[in-house]
Design a protein around this motif. Structure first.
Motif, mmCIF file in Angstrom:
data_model
loop_
_atom_site.group_PDB
_atom_site.id
_atom_site.type_symbol
_atom_site.label_atom_id
_atom_site.label_comp_id
_atom_site.label_asym_id
_atom_site.label_seq_id
_atom_site.Cartn_x
_atom_site.Cartn_y
_atom_site.Cartn_z
ATOM 1 N N GLN A 12 0.800 -1.109 -0.004
ATOM 2 C CA GLN A 12 0.085 0.083 0.202
ATOM 3 C C GLN A 12 0.794 1.345 -0.052
ATOM 4 O O GLN A 12 0.709 2.039 -0.832
ATOM 5 C CB GLN A 12 -0.919 -0.052 1.291
ATOM 6 N N ASN A 81 -1.254 2.673 8.957
ATOM 7 C CA ASN A 81 -0.597 1.484 8.724
ATOM 8 C C ASN A 81 0.816 1.196 9.617
ATOM 9 O O ASN A 81 1.274 -0.082 9.600
ATOM 10 C CB ASN A 81 -0.185 1.429 7.399
ATOM 11 N N SER A 473 -7.542 -7.927 5.763
ATOM 12 C CA SER A 473 -8.883 -7.438 4.618
ATOM 13 C C SER A 473 -8.833 -5.986 4.770
ATOM 14 O O SER A 473 -9.047 -5.460 3.547
ATOM 15 C CB SER A 473 -9.939 -8.314 4.992
ATOM 16 N N THR A 474 -8.539 -5.376 5.887
ATOM 17 C CA THR A 474 -8.965 -4.050 5.968
ATOM 18 C C THR A 474 -7.879 -3.318 5.262
ATOM 19 O O THR A 474 -8.189 -2.269 4.336
ATOM 20 C CB THR A 474 -8.671 -3.291 7.387
ATOM 21 N N LEU A 476 -6.079 -4.655 2.718
ATOM 22 C CA LEU A 476 -6.409 -5.161 1.247
ATOM 23 C C LEU A 476 -7.305 -4.065 0.407
ATOM 24 O O LEU A 476 -7.330 -3.639 -0.428
ATOM 25 C CB LEU A 476 -6.565 -6.486 1.078
ATOM 26 N N LEU A 477 -8.360 -3.931 1.286
ATOM 27 C CA LEU A 477 -9.746 -3.136 1.001
ATOM 28 C C LEU A 477 -9.177 -1.635 0.792
ATOM 29 O O LEU A 477 -9.420 -1.116 -0.350
ATOM 30 C CB LEU A 477 -10.816 -2.982 1.859
ATOM 31 N N THR A 478 -8.239 -1.082 1.357
ATOM 32 C CA THR A 478 -7.827 0.397 1.259
ATOM 33 C C THR A 478 -6.696 0.482 0.345
ATOM 34 O O THR A 478 -7.040 1.386 -0.482
ATOM 35 C CB THR A 478 -7.245 0.908 2.665
ATOM 36 N N ILE A 480 -6.816 -1.549 -2.610
ATOM 37 C CA ILE A 480 -7.691 -1.412 -3.943
ATOM 38 C C ILE A 480 -8.104 0.011 -3.978
ATOM 39 O O ILE A 480 -8.322 0.430 -4.981
ATOM 40 C CB ILE A 480 -8.853 -2.709 -3.769
ATOM 41 N N GLY A 481 -8.725 0.555 -2.868
ATOM 42 C CA GLY A 481 -9.224 1.829 -2.904
ATOM 43 C C GLY A 481 -8.519 2.782 -3.489
ATOM 44 O O GLY A 481 -8.583 3.532 -4.296
#
Length: 523
Positions: A12, A81, A473-474, A476-478, A480-481
């Motif tokens: 990220q 993070n 998962s948190t 990973l979601l951010t 992708i965002g």
């Protein structure tokens, strides 16, 4: 790379940094080029230079907005993070970032508005001062950010406090004058100047190929060629200085960049090309340049350069010392006293600088003191960064650097002979070459940051120990965002830039607002 919180957090930050660095070099370079153009306008009074200042200033403004929006997110990521990292080094790392925001960013942002909307409200000299304030603010931003990053590469002027469990400043002057930070600053800024020079050169060449705005294009190419040649030469010289400093403070990074598995006796050779293999722990088909590495890394022909295998053996000894420091630290914490027992203090200080090496064992065992010889051996080999991507990223970057010198030298010679529009194939090559400085800059970032692994702070704190306690998962979601949002922003920026370039510079009407409006979509 394992699909876990550490890997996702690294991805990220790496992706957001790579996106952000698409805008930074052009901002740094264009701000100075625009100020130079306005200086010529004030000195000569010729309208063509005012038009040049406005046109390239408009492109700078579009790029500046996107650079700010992507950069702010990166600073928030330290808290989101990398919360343990922020806690561990906040006293040191936070200071340069705060100064950057207060001193540089506000200076830059304030004067950007005056630059665009002050043409009819300020005198020539006052507006010129505004242009240079924007350029100085842009470069000051880079200075403070790279002071923070340089400290991560070479953590000087600080000490670990076993009572607070944090790194604390012991000499802020040493942090500011860190040679690694200073070398990174001038190297990065020079790379930005090269990027902007190629951008101006390529866009101007496109105008000449299209038979448009020839006078403005030729003058812009002359400025870009002279400025770009000086910047290209400085990038190579300053890159050489970075290699010397790497041998002083980051020997493993240097060895990995060179694919140097065995210690290289003096005078050390430079691996021009080769194919490093982590499995074989050897670089196959290496083509060497005699004595070159010795001159770059040691400034001599009498010093050997340690290879990866020797440095791994050294890391094993550092891990053993780190375990002793960890044991003393645990006893200090168990004592729960506001003061440290002198015996424990002496035991910790004797090995405290190697504490980070013990933390490398956390990947294999909860208590480093219980580590087996096999686990210590694995942790020692973990200090080797990814050799193959480092090896080739460095060589492609260096090759591009020499290409930049050649290109700028040719166009500088053509501008001196007033033959900029005589060779169509060179103009086409200039247009095609526009993306190459960005490629070199991104590769340089990869070399600097990937080469520091497994450390987030060289020799002090492993990257795996610095992340926040978030769910994979948190993150990973951010992740992708961020990719989606940043890609949209990049497409928007490219659309605005191309729209402004296709529209071209306008005739001077004593106002900058119509030129800015020309880049905006109409109903």
């Amino acid at each position: 790379m394992e699909f876990d919180i550490v890997a996702l957090s690294r991805w990220q930050f790496a992706i957001t940094a790579l996106y952000h660095f698409l805008f930074v070099p052009l901002t740094l370079g264009l701000s100075v080029l625009v100020a130079i153009m306005e200086t010529v306008y004030v000195m000569t009074g010729r309208t063509i230079w005012r038009q040049m200042t406005k046109f390239w200033g408009t492109l700078f403004g579009i790029n500046f907005v996107l650079g700010v929006s992507t950069g702010i997110v990166m600073e928030f990521q330290f808290g989101m993070n990398w919360s343990y990292y922020s806690h561990y080094v906040g006293d040191i790392f936070g200071a340069p970032l705060a100064i950057e925001g207060l001193m540089a960013f506000f200076l830059e942002a304030t004067f950007v508005g005056l630059f665009f909307f002050g043409w009819d409200r300020m005198s020539k000299v006052a507006h010129l001062i505004t242009a240079w304030a924007v350029a100085i603010g842009s470069n000051f931003s880079a200075l403070w950010i790279l002071i923070a990053n340089g400290w991560m590469q070479n953590p000087v002027g600080s000490a670990f406090n076993p009572l607070t469990m944090r790194m604390e400043v012991s000499d802020f002057g040493a942090v500011l004058t860190n040679p690694v930070a200073q070398a990174k600053f001038v190297h990065t800024v020079s790379a930005g100047y090269v990027t902007a020079s190629f951008f101006v050169l390529g866009v101007s060449a496109w105008y000449l190929l299209k038979g448009r705005h020839a006078e403005l294009a030729k003058r812009s190419m002359t400025v870009a060629a002279a400025f770009g040649l000086a910047a290209s030469l400085s990038v190579v010289v300053l890159g050489d200085e970075s290699g010397y400093l790497a041998n002083e403070s980051q020997k493993m990074k240097l060895a990995a960049m060179e694919g140097m598995w065995e210690t290289e006796p003096a005078p050390a050779s430079f691996n021009l090309i080769g194919f490093p293999s982590l499995e074989d722990r050897e670089t196959h088909y290496a083509v060497k340049i005699p004595m070159a590495m010795g001159l770059i890394a040691t400034r001599s022909l009498t010093e050997e350069i340690p290879g990866i295998k020797e440095l791994v053996e050294n890391a094993k000894g550092n891990i053993q010392s780190g375990i002793k420091a960890f044991d003393a630290l645990q006893k200090i914490r168990e004592a729960k006293s506001s003061t440290i027992d002198p015996f424990l203090k002496e035991a910790f200080e004797e090995n405290g600088q190697k504490l980070g090496y013990a933390l490398l064992l956390k990947r294999y065992v909860d208590d480093p003191r219980q580590a087996t010889p096999e686990q210590i051996d694995k942790a020692a080999w973990d200090t080797v960064p990814p050799v193959l991507p480092l090896f080739w990223s460095f060589r492609v970057m260096v090759g591009l650097g020499f290409y930049f010198i050649l290109m700028m030298g040719v166009f500088f010679w053509l501008s001196a002979r007033r033959q900029l529009d005589k060779h169509q194939w060179l103009l086409k090559l200039a247009v095609i070459s526009i993306p190459l400085p960005w490629l070199a800059a991104e590769l340089g970032w990869i070399v600097a940051e990937l080469g520091r692994q497994p450390w987030i702070i060289e020799g002090v704190l492993p990257t795996a120990a610095a992340v926040s306690t978030l769910g994979a998962s948190t993150v990973l979601l951010t992740l992708i965002g961020f990719i989606i949002i940043y890609t949209i922003l990049f497409i928007v920026e490219m659309g605005l830039m191309l729209r402004a370039i296709r529209h071209g510079p306008q005739l001077d009407k004593q106002s900058s607002v119509p030129l800015l409006a020309a880049t905006m979509p109409t109903e």
